[in-house]
Design a protein around this motif. Structure first.
Motif, PDB file in Angstrom:
ATOM      1  N   MET A   1       0.750  -1.176  -0.004  1.00 53.49           N
ATOM      2  CA  MET A   1      -0.103  -0.245  -0.015  1.00 53.49           C
ATOM      3  C   MET A   1       0.986   1.317  -0.090  1.00 53.49           C
ATOM      4  O   MET A   1       2.091   1.344   0.554  1.00 53.49           O
ATOM      5  N   PHE A   2       0.402   2.385  -0.652  1.00 56.84           N
ATOM      6  CA  PHE A   2       1.175   3.509  -0.508  1.00 56.84           C
ATOM      7  C   PHE A   2       0.350   4.614   0.054  1.00 56.84           C
ATOM      8  O   PHE A   2      -0.949   4.530   0.448  1.00 56.84           O
ATOM      9  N   PHE A   3       0.998   5.965   0.543  1.00 61.44           N
ATOM     10  CA  PHE A   3       0.164   6.727   1.122  1.00 61.44           C
ATOM     11  C   PHE A   3       1.009   8.152   0.433  1.00 61.44           C
ATOM     12  O   PHE A   3       1.827   8.341  -0.311  1.00 61.44           O
ATOM     13  N   VAL A   4      -0.228   9.228   0.461  1.00 65.20           N
ATOM     14  CA  VAL A   4       0.268  10.422   0.119  1.00 65.20           C
ATOM     15  C   VAL A   4      -0.088  11.526   1.206  1.00 65.20           C
ATOM     16  O   VAL A   4      -1.280  11.493   1.654  1.00 65.20           O
ATOM     17  N   ASP A   5       0.572  12.251   1.911  1.00 64.54           N
ATOM     18  CA  ASP A   5       0.489  13.015   2.807  1.00 64.54           C
ATOM     19  C   ASP A   5       0.819  14.456   2.092  1.00 64.54           C
ATOM     20  O   ASP A   5       1.430  14.899   1.503  1.00 64.54           O
ATOM     21  N   THR A   6      -0.181  15.381   2.416  1.00 58.59           N
ATOM     22  CA  THR A   6      -0.212  16.738   2.012  1.00 58.59           C
ATOM     23  C   THR A   6       0.197  17.903   3.037  1.00 58.59           C
ATOM     24  O   THR A   6      -0.039  17.645   4.217  1.00 58.59           O
ATOM     25  N   ILE A   7       1.237  18.414   2.753  1.00 60.96           N
ATOM     26  CA  ILE A   7       1.840  19.474   3.712  1.00 60.96           C
ATOM     27  C   ILE A   7       1.528  20.852   3.126  1.00 60.96           C
ATOM     28  O   ILE A   7       1.537  21.263   2.182  1.00 60.96           O
ATOM     29  N   GLU A   8       0.266  21.384   3.935  1.00 58.59           N
ATOM     30  CA  GLU A   8      -0.266  22.631   3.538  1.00 58.59           C
ATOM     31  C   GLU A   8       0.744  24.058   3.659  1.00 58.59           C
ATOM     32  O   GLU A   8       1.227  24.121   4.899  1.00 58.59           O
ATOM     33  N   LEU A   9       0.814  24.920   2.770  1.00 61.61           N
ATOM     34  CA  LEU A   9       1.667  26.250   3.065  1.00 61.61           C
ATOM     35  C   LEU A   9       0.613  27.139   2.959  1.00 61.61           C
ATOM     36  O   LEU A   9       0.428  28.149   1.789  1.00 61.61           O
ATOM     37  N   SER A  10      -0.432  27.223   3.563  1.00 65.49           N
ATOM     38  CA  SER A  10      -1.451  28.104   3.448  1.00 65.49           C
ATOM     39  C   SER A  10      -1.153  29.574   3.261  1.00 65.49           C
ATOM     40  O   SER A  10      -1.794  30.261   2.410  1.00 65.49           O
ATOM     41  N   GLY A  11      -0.256  30.133   4.197  1.00 65.93           N
ATOM     42  CA  GLY A  11       0.199  31.582   3.825  1.00 65.93           C
ATOM     43  C   GLY A  11       0.610  31.888   2.410  1.00 65.93           C
ATOM     44  O   GLY A  11       0.306  33.120   1.838  1.00 65.93           O
ATOM     45  N   LEU A  12       1.253  30.824   1.649  1.00 60.01           N
ATOM     46  CA  LEU A  12       1.719  31.212   0.529  1.00 60.01           C
ATOM     47  C   LEU A  12       0.710  30.616  -0.712  1.00 60.01           C
ATOM     48  O   LEU A  12       0.847  30.808  -1.810  1.00 60.01           O
ATOM     49  N   GLY A  13      -0.242  29.740  -0.310  1.00 61.17           N
ATOM     50  CA  GLY A  13      -1.371  29.021  -1.132  1.00 61.17           C
ATOM     51  C   GLY A  13      -0.629  28.122  -2.009  1.00 61.17           C
ATOM     52  O   GLY A  13      -1.014  27.761  -3.127  1.00 61.17           O
ATOM     53  N   ASN A  14       0.270  27.340  -1.428  1.00 59.83           N
ATOM     54  CA  ASN A  14       0.689  26.021  -1.760  1.00 59.83           C
ATOM     55  C   ASN A  14       0.714  24.959  -1.309  1.00 59.83           C
ATOM     56  O   ASN A  14       0.476  24.900   0.117  1.00 59.83           O
ATOM     57  N   ARG A  15       1.090  23.857  -1.565  1.00 59.11           N
ATOM     58  CA  ARG A  15       0.989  22.550  -1.136  1.00 59.11           C
ATOM     59  C   ARG A  15       2.137  21.695  -1.525  1.00 59.11           C
ATOM     60  O   ARG A  15       2.977  21.839  -2.553  1.00 59.11           O
ATOM     61  N   SER A  16       2.855  21.070  -0.691  1.00 56.42           N
ATOM     62  CA  SER A  16       4.177  20.082  -0.673  1.00 56.42           C
ATOM     63  C   SER A  16       3.288  18.815  -0.364  1.00 56.42           C
ATOM     64  O   SER A  16       2.562  18.394   0.284  1.00 56.42           O
ATOM     65  N   TYR A  17       4.305  17.571  -0.860  1.00 53.23           N
ATOM     66  CA  TYR A  17       3.630  16.251  -0.683  1.00 53.23           C
ATOM     67  C   TYR A  17       4.667  15.446   0.131  1.00 53.23           C
ATOM     68  O   TYR A  17       5.983  15.424  -0.387  1.00 53.23           O
ATOM     69  N   LEU A  18       4.481  14.391   0.663  1.00 51.61           N
ATOM     70  CA  LEU A  18       5.305  13.298   1.003  1.00 51.61           C
ATOM     71  C   LEU A  18       4.388  11.932   0.686  1.00 51.61           C
ATOM     72  O   LEU A  18       3.188  11.909   1.094  1.00 51.61           O
ATOM     73  N   ALA A  19       5.091  11.145  -0.114  1.00 50.52           N
ATOM     74  CA  ALA A  19       4.710   9.979  -0.583  1.00 50.52           C
ATOM     75  C   ALA A  19       5.196   8.755  -0.696  1.00 50.52           C
ATOM     76  O   ALA A  19       6.513   8.839  -0.887  1.00 50.52           O
ATOM     77  N   GLY A  20       4.964   7.733  -0.249  1.00 53.78           N
ATOM     78  CA  GLY A  20       5.702   6.572  -0.169  1.00 53.78           C
ATOM     79  C   GLY A  20       5.008   5.423   0.026  1.00 53.78           C
ATOM     80  O   GLY A  20       3.953   5.008   0.089  1.00 53.78           O
ATOM     81  N   GLY A  21       5.721   4.242   0.663  1.00 54.05           N
ATOM     82  CA  GLY A  21       5.286   2.960   0.979  1.00 54.05           C
ATOM     83  C   GLY A  21       5.647   2.706   2.495  1.00 54.05           C
ATOM     84  O   GLY A  21       5.617   3.401   3.079  1.00 54.05           O
ATOM     85  N   ALA A  22       5.970   1.358   2.697  1.00 55.40           N
ATOM     86  CA  ALA A  22       5.930   0.956   4.147  1.00 55.40           C
ATOM     87  C   ALA A  22       7.279   1.360   4.563  1.00 55.40           C
ATOM     88  O   ALA A  22       7.783   1.715   5.847  1.00 55.40           O
ATOM     89  N   HIS A  23       8.412   1.600   3.807  1.00 54.73           N
ATOM     90  CA  HIS A  23       9.914   1.996   4.290  1.00 54.73           C
ATOM     91  C   HIS A  23      10.439   3.136   3.834  1.00 54.73           C
ATOM     92  O   HIS A  23      11.184   3.867   4.844  1.00 54.73           O
ATOM     93  N   THR A  24      10.096   3.706   2.624  1.00 49.67           N
ATOM     94  CA  THR A  24      10.612   4.822   2.044  1.00 49.67           C
ATOM     95  C   THR A  24       9.602   5.823   1.427  1.00 49.67           C
ATOM     96  O   THR A  24       8.620   5.386   0.967  1.00 49.67           O
ATOM     97  N   ALA A  25      10.151   7.177   1.130  1.00 50.37           N
ATOM     98  CA  ALA A  25       8.952   8.029   0.590  1.00 50.37           C
ATOM     99  C   ALA A  25       9.740   9.209  -0.213  1.00 50.37           C
ATOM    100  O   ALA A  25      11.151   9.036  -0.043  1.00 50.37           O
ATOM    101  N   VAL A  26       9.230   9.683  -0.939  1.00 44.90           N
ATOM    102  CA  VAL A  26       9.565  10.968  -1.768  1.00 44.90           C
ATOM    103  C   VAL A  26       8.913  12.188  -1.442  1.00 44.90           C
ATOM    104  O   VAL A  26       7.615  12.333  -0.980  1.00 44.90           O
TER     105      VAL A  26
END
Length: 460
Positions: A1-26
């Protein structure tokens, strides 16, 4: 299974992401303050193996280089991006393994920049998400005019082609995860909705429902001013940003605050516009910490000008510091925590000005002549404005104060935040100012507004 977490930068109106599996992520398009990305990985119990950039950003300083250094991750940057640091150059079609059965595929999507690259997250060969950066946004696209004026039309056409490539190569159910479009001025229009897919965008996105010539003409016609600080973001990202320092700045007492004001430095009060209007240090400016602080302060302040921050709490100061590092304002010259009582020298009284509503403005205009100042953007004014109001967008006001006629100035925006910034600039310049802290629909209800007129007598 994979996951995608959203990191909100609300002040700038942007989003960053962390996505990965059981052990590693991008990490995708990480912010300057990388600790929150590291914390997200820790919560997942994964190691960050890759950091990727969709493009060299123009609206914020990237934390990608530092995150890759700290985590030991491979740093992937589009091959055509001209940078001054070592990185893994990414070409169209390149694939990297993120975790077992989970890969990231590069997809060239020029338009926001010439080198822009989207990344398709694939699980066992099936696309499960696409990180579109400043390419395909929610209902719109990233603006094409941030690189070089001579390239703008060509990049607009490339945006159309890139959107169609994404739509053609990915299944309708593929989630679209952009970086821009949540208030960022990198977006060519305000994004719509909280989540989207390729299929949804095929129905509503201006790049996918219009022919290329109509799309380009409308896109170019709708472009507005670029925040001044953008000119510094791209070069900083291409050179390789330095690590951030979020330790508390030097403490300023009342004498130091007065001396900094006398020297022409900027003293910025981070408190709410209500508190500022009630009492503040004369000559200070009001940029609310939760009111797009980084965007508007970085847009208005002369680049490199020392800034002293006044906050009501250490937490408010820390939040402001974090926001400002994202746009390259790394270290405040000084700071003070508390309120005007501790920021003013003995014998000095706080300055103040009135706040009012549009209904009160309507009453006042029937009894007296006042100057009404509209500090919204051009596109907002075109949708309706207070009859007889002078229009000076807030990001140009500090250079155009001499254009405002003598008399009491009632300044408004669409909701109150920008009016508070403008009122503080006018107050610091010695003008008699009233801040209209009200929603613009109240101006309509008060019978104050008219629509933009055209030469043929029609309105729009």
């Amino acid at each position: 299974m994979f996951f995608v977490d959203t990191i909100e930068l609300s002040g700038l109106g942007n989003r960053s992401y962390l996505a990965g599996g059981a052990h590693t992520a991008v990490a995708v398009d990480p912010p300057r303050d990388i600790d929150q990305v590291i914390a997200a990985a820790a919560r997942r119990g994964v190691r960050i193996s890759h950091v990727v950039e969709t493009h060299i950003h123009n609206d914020y300083v990237s934390g990608g280089l530092e995150l890759a250094r700290v985590s030991g991750a491979a740093y992937l940057v589009p091959a055509a991006a001209r940078v001054s640091f070592e990185r893994t150059a990414v070409h169209d079609g390149d694939r990297v393994e993120i975790d077992e059965g989970l890969t990231l595929r590069a997809l060239a999507t020029p338009g926001h920049t010439p080198h822009h690259t989207s990344y398709v997250l694939e699980e066992s060969g099936r696309a499960v998400a696409v990180f579109t950066g400043g390419s395909l946004l929610m209902g719109t696209v990233g603006r094409p005019d941030l690189v070089e004026p001579r390239l703008t039309e060509g990049l607009a056409r490339a945006q159309h082609a890139s959107a169609h490539r994404l739509a053609a190569e990915l299944a309708d159910e593929t989630p679209v995860l952009p970086t821009h479009g949540f208030g960022s001025f990198c977006s060519s229009a305000q994004a719509t909705g909280a989540a989207t897919t390729i299929g949804k965008e095929k129905q509503v996105n201006e790049a996918l429902v219009r022919d290329v010539d109509t799309f380009v003409a409308d896109l170019l016609a709708g472009l507005e001013d670029v925040p001044a600080y953008y000119a510094h973001m791209g070069p900083a990202n291409a050179a390789g940003p330095a690590p951030v320092d979020l330790t508390p700045p030097a403490i300023a007492d009342a004498e130091d605050i007065a001396a900094r004001l006398a020297a022409g430095e900027w003293v910025v009060d981070l408190r709410s516009r209500v508190a500022f209007a009630q009492g503040h240090v004369a000559g200070s400016f009001n940029f609310e910490v939760h009111g797009q602080l980084a965007t508007y302060l970085a847009w208005l302040i002369p680049w490199g000008k020392p800034v002293t921050l006044l906050a009501e709490s250490p937490e408010q100061l820390a939040t402001a510091q974090r926001e400002l590092t994202r746009v390259g304002i790394d270290r405040p010259a000084a700071a003070a925590v508390g309120g005007p009582a501790s920021w003013l020298r003995e014998g000095e009284a706080p300055a103040s000005f009135r706040r009012a509503t549009f209904a009160e403005l309507a009453e006042r205009r029937t009894a007296d002549v006042v100057v009404v100042l509209d500090v919204r953007r051009d596109s907002e004014r075109a949708g309706g404005h207070v009859q007889g109001a002078l229009h000076i967008p807030v990001h140009t006001l500090h250079r155009r104060l001499d254009e405002i006629p003598a008399g009491e100035v009632w300044v408004h925006c669409a909701g109150g935040m920008r009016a508070a910034i403008a009122a503080s600039l006018l107050d610091a310049a010695g003008r008699d100012v009233v801040a209209v802290d009200d929603g613009f629909q109240a101006a309509v209800a008060a019978g104050l507004t008219v629509r933009e007129s055209h030469g043929d007598g029609s309105t729009a």
